[in-house]
Design an enzyme around this catalytic site. Sequence first.
Site, PDB file in Angstrom:
ATOM      1  N   LYS A 189     -32.875 -39.182 -24.483  1.00 56.11           N
ATOM      2  CA  LYS A 189     -33.552 -39.132 -25.616  1.00 56.11           C
ATOM      3  C   LYS A 189     -33.012 -39.067 -26.628  1.00 56.11           C
ATOM      4  O   LYS A 189     -32.469 -38.439 -26.889  1.00 56.11           O
ATOM      5  CB  LYS A 189     -34.593 -37.821 -25.775  1.00 56.11           C
ATOM      6  CG  LYS A 189     -35.450 -38.177 -26.573  1.00 56.11           C
ATOM      7  CD  LYS A 189     -36.740 -36.972 -26.414  1.00 56.11           C
ATOM      8  CE  LYS A 189     -36.760 -36.642 -28.402  1.00 56.11           C
ATOM      9  NZ  LYS A 189     -37.251 -35.448 -28.568  1.00 56.11           N
ATOM     10  N   THR A 213     -42.965 -27.038 -30.328  1.00 55.05           N
ATOM     11  CA  THR A 213     -42.964 -26.001 -31.109  1.00 55.05           C
ATOM     12  C   THR A 213     -44.544 -25.473 -30.997  1.00 55.05           C
ATOM     13  O   THR A 213     -44.944 -24.277 -30.186  1.00 55.05           O
ATOM     14  CB  THR A 213     -42.867 -26.143 -32.032  1.00 55.05           C
ATOM     15  OG1 THR A 213     -42.039 -27.736 -32.591  1.00 55.05           O
ATOM     16  CG2 THR A 213     -43.024 -25.561 -33.377  1.00 55.05           C
ATOM     17  N   GLY A 228     -45.187 -33.283 -34.155  1.00 52.70           N
ATOM     18  CA  GLY A 228     -45.752 -32.731 -34.566  1.00 52.70           C
ATOM     19  C   GLY A 228     -46.982 -32.200 -34.306  1.00 52.70           C
ATOM     20  O   GLY A 228     -47.624 -31.735 -34.758  1.00 52.70           O
ATOM     21  N   GLY A 287     -41.825 -30.193 -35.461  1.00 51.84           N
ATOM     22  CA  GLY A 287     -42.077 -28.539 -35.731  1.00 51.84           C
ATOM     23  C   GLY A 287     -43.329 -28.422 -36.791  1.00 51.84           C
ATOM     24  O   GLY A 287     -43.908 -27.415 -36.995  1.00 51.84           O
TER      25      GLY A 287
END
Lengths: 252, 378
Positions: free
Chosen positions: A94, A204, A182, A155
């Site tokens: 990634k 997150t 997100g 986050g």
Amino acid sequence: MQDKLKIGKYEFNSRFILGSGKFNLELIKSAIENANAEIITMALRRINTETDNILDFIPKNIKILPNTSGARNSDEALRIALIARELSGADMIKIEVIKDSKYLLPDNYETLKAVEKLANEGFIPMPYMYPDLTVARDMKNAGAACIMPLGAPIGTNKGLITKDFIQILIDEIDLPVIVDAGIGRPSQAAQAMEMGAAAVMANTAIATSGDINIMAKAFKLAIEAGRLAYLSKCGATNDFAQASSPLTGFLR
Amino acid sequence: MQEKYFPDMEIINSDIEDKILNIVNKIDFNKYNKNDVINTLQKDNCSIEDFCALISPAAKELIEPIAKKAKSERERFFGKNVYFFTPLYISNYCENHCVYCGFNCKNNIKRAKLNLEEIENELIAIKKTGLEEILILTGESRKMSDVNYIASAVQLAKKYFKNIGLEIYPLNTDEYNLLHKSGADYITVFQETYDKETYIKNHLKGHKSIYSYRINSQERALKGNMRGVGFGALLGLGDYKKDTLSTALHIYFLQKKYPKGEFAVSVPRLRPTVADSNINPNDVGELELLQIMCAYRIFLPFINMTISTRERADFRNNAVKIAATKISAGVSTGIGEHTNKKEGDNQFEIADPRSVEEIYTTLKNIGMQPVMNEYVWV
């Protein structure tokens, strides 16, 4: 029904990619199980340690997806990818190239250059990017195996702020589009999948939830539900109710 | 007016000092009330004005909701991670006369400087504790611990440690670049106080007496290719609210100018020293300290924050859950203590003498994740 996620030469049954950077390590294994995830991302800089190496907490059948976080340009991304391949054997990488420490927004320009460099070195590049159609096309041509646009700044748990732009990528780019950052709630993950995203990545939202295992499972179910809805093609939405005795029914 | 620099000091004509002082010199913290604080806590993005409300006297009674907000910001950016490191003091010679510091040149303390073999032995002893990040410190003496000596120490440290930070006297851009190439990537320079008058009264002699050269250290370091820079005011020396605002603005403006830089803050309070056991942090109690830490976390959620062994163990355990991200462990502030061959006196008295293992276990037990390294040299 055969419905596999294909990234480069690899195929996966799960469309939930789990991030790992914010977890308590003891909890990561059960989170993977509850998420039914087959891919887990991790920063090379987190593998680069002797105590509590995250690799020791990941079941062997899980595909490791190292990311290049810490890279501020394409050369650094390539160097990190080469070290990651040496340490973990992974060829799927990634690509994260970030030169803003405040918002952690990706640098599309350097990321594109990194895609080209990594593809030339035989990697399967998976670029994290700001959803921009032109750049996504160039990334595809440079050898990207998928496109990973952000839904919102990393986050933030704010969901699909960039929804319309991600939809354009899904419609136009002939590669898996994986919503990468997100996503804060299972409903947002389901929405991304309904739109036609190939997979969703989250970290997150799960790592900071009240119960990691239950939240991992909630995401798994939402992603599956969203995928099924996409495959079954949702009925069209209408701005007006469809009355059974229509107003214009008198017309001959 | 430009202060008179020493001849070897580089001038970079930065706009940062003016930007900070233009705001701080006009501030009145008493104008903020409870409602300003409550409004701030409801916002997604904290402005400079909001930050002032958070460190105002009116915010003290709202410390509980402030801490809750800080904790959620901390988790958003750093999850459960707590980064470990320890300082290694390699020399305590100093040419500065800072009236509050144990190392100051007028203090009759035992001075020492480790040679490279002694440094390596200390590094090996620290490495055995499991740490992978080290902070190399010197007193501020260019004569006794020159840049090449520090570079040699860094090269040695690179053999044993993955991540190397420096807390040394301020340097010029090319010198920072040399140390970066040697293997260090983070530097911290404490401004101590941003109030010029208080600064001059407390820094009587040496390079450190030049306020502007010091305040521009971080910018020179970033120009010299350091990845990250650290900041801090010595709380209790001047008006702590003004110094906290100044530190925050210092980071805020430099981040805007150098967005790829990484930023960190420390929150040291004044401590007693060998030479003066009466030194204390004045009006900065634990409540004020936590208030400051939370305000930094809410205004600058992306920065690293270190909690020093100047604070007691229980305060540190809780601080890393709420706002701080970095903790020192197995700390000695003397010279040669890691190999039990103490040669030089300590900079200050520490309040948390716990070993790496003790802190590691405690943090695990409270649900946090100790991280020995999250860095790769590129």
